[in-house]
Design an enzyme around this catalytic site. Sequence first.
Site: not given
Length: 606
Positions: A2, A98, A287, A361-362
Site C-alpha cells: 500500500c 494481517d 528479461v 525476488s532474490g
Amino acid sequence: MCGIAGLFNCNLPADELRLDQAVAKLTHRGPDDRGIFLDGRFGMGHTRLSIIDLAGGHQPLFSEDRRLALIANGEIYNFIELRSELTAAGFRFQTQSDSEVILHAYLAFGEGFLERIQGMFAFALYDALEGRLILARDRLGIKPLFLARRPDGIAFASEIKALLPLLDQPREIDPQGLAQYFQNQFSTGATTVLRGVERVLPGEAVVVEAGKTTRRFRYWSPLAVRTEELDFDEAAARFDALMERVMVEHMRSDVPFGLFLSGGVDSSLLLALLTRYSGEPIRTFSVGFPGTSLTDELPLAEGLARRFRSRHREIRPGPQDILHSLPLTVWAADDLMRDNASLPTSLLARAAGEELKVVFSGEGGDEVFAGYGRYRTSPLERLFKSLLAPGSGGFRTRGSFRGRWPKTLFGPALLAAAQSARRPVQESWRETPREWSDLQRMQYVDLCHALPDNLLVKADRMLMAWGVEGRVPFLDHRVVEFGLSLPDRLKIEGRQGKLFLKRWGERLVPAEQLYARKRGFHVPLGEWLDEPFLERLNRILPEHPALTPWFKPAGIRALIARCRDERQGSAMLWAIIQFAIWHRLFISGNGERPEALTDPLEILQR
C-alpha cells in the site's frame, strides 16, 4: 502492499484537501482502495493493494474504542501466530487483515510490540488518547518511509512525491544528498536529495507528539549479531528449519504470486523452494537484451523453468524500449538513485502486473551470504586503498566521479559537499563490534546503505509503480542474522563467494547453476549513446537550469565529447541525465507520472 501519507500539525487543523492530494500521488501503490481519517490537527491517508483479506482489509483500521487508528504498508508475515496469541489474551479482531495485529500488539506489549512483529512494513499508528503518533519501518528497510519538517509540524509518506502537496516551503536540493548520489549512486542514511525531507531508518521508530518529533529509537540492529562457530552440517540443519518457516510465512497470500527468475543463485533457489512448498507450477518472468554485447541469461532461466515446470515468460526489450523507460523509472524510484537495473526491473514488473499482484525476488542473498566480488578483495589491495582513503578498511573507497572529473565537472557547492560523501560508510564501519571480522563489517556497511537505499528502492518502487508487491525472503531479519553470524570460512573460500548458500542449495538446484561465474544484472546503456543522441544532449544538457547551480557547462561538454570520442564516461553521463530528469519531475514539476515510454530528452526540454 500500500501507500501511506499523513500530517501532524502543531497548531492548525489538518488540511483534508492537501492530504487527499498527497494520497492521490500514491494511487500506483494501492489501486484497489483509498481511505482518509482526520482528528483535529492530525490526518492520515491510505491507498490499498489488496493481498490479504480482500474484502475486509480497508484502512485506516481502528481499535474497538477508536482510540487507535492505523495505516500500514507491507505484510506482517507472522500475523497468524501473533493473532492466535492476542486472541488467547482476550483481544477481539474485526477483520482478517494481517495489519490489524499491529493495533492489538501495541495495546498488549506497549513499545515492545515492534519486536514481536515480523515482516516488511512501514506504518503510522495514531493514539488519540495520548495524542501520540508512532511511525515505524521494518528492520531491513524493505518498505520506504519519509518524514518532512514543516513550519507547523511534520508530514510523512511512503514516497517523496506524496510529500510535495504537504510541504509549505520551497523545494531545495540538499548538497550533501546530491553529492552522495553522484559519488555513491544514492543518498543514504536519513539524508535525501530534497532538503528538509529525511528517511525513517531501517529498524527505527519515530514518536511524534503535538506535531513535533519527541523521540527516535532503533528497535533492531544487526550490530547485536555475534559469530557462531558452526561447521557446515550444523549450519545447514539450522538453515533447513529456518527457511522452511520463512517460506511458509512469506507465501501467505489471498492472491496468486510469481517470481523474477534471473538464472542466478538466489532466484534459482527461490524457484526450487516456491515449487516445493506450493506444490504447483510457479509463474516466472525473465528479461534479456538480445542484440547487445551482454551475455544473454535467458537460456539459463529457461532451463530452470523447464526443470521446475514453471509457467515462464520472457521479456526481450529493444534498445528504444530501455532508453524510453528511463523517465518512468526515475519517477518511480522517487528517492533519487541510479541503479540501471531499474530499467529491466520496471519492464518485468509491468509484465507481471498484467497477471499478478505479488512477485518474489532474490534481493539480499549477496549481502547476507557474502556473494559480491568486493568482499573477496585481497588484504594487500585493501591495505593500499585504506592508505589512500582511510576509515573503512579499504572498502568502498572510490566515488563514481574520480580522477580529474570532480574538478572538471562539479561547481563549488557540489565539489565541497563531495568531500564528505564517504562519511556514512566510515561511520558504519567504525560502529561495528571489535570482535567482528572485516568481512562482517563489509556486509554490515552494505546492509546499512547500498541495500536499503539502492537495491530495495529498485525492488520496492519499480514494482509498486505497476501495482505489484515484491517479497524478498532472503531479507527476513532471521535469515540476515543467520548469514551475518556464520564464520567467514563458511561464506568465502578463495575466489568463491556465497559458499554456504551454494553448498546448501546443491540438493535443490544443479551444482553447475550454483557455481557458475556471477554475472550481475547489467544494462548496456553505454552502447546506446549514439551520435544523434549525443548531439541532442550536447545542445540540451550543459546549460540546463537543473544543472547550472551544480555543474560547469564546459565540464559537461567535455564529458559528452569523451563519450563520443573515447567511448568512456557513460556512467557519469547517465548519472547527470537522471538527476536532470528527476529535477524536472520533482523540483520544477509536481511529481507527475510520465508515460511508460517517453524520450528522456523530450522530458528535459519541457
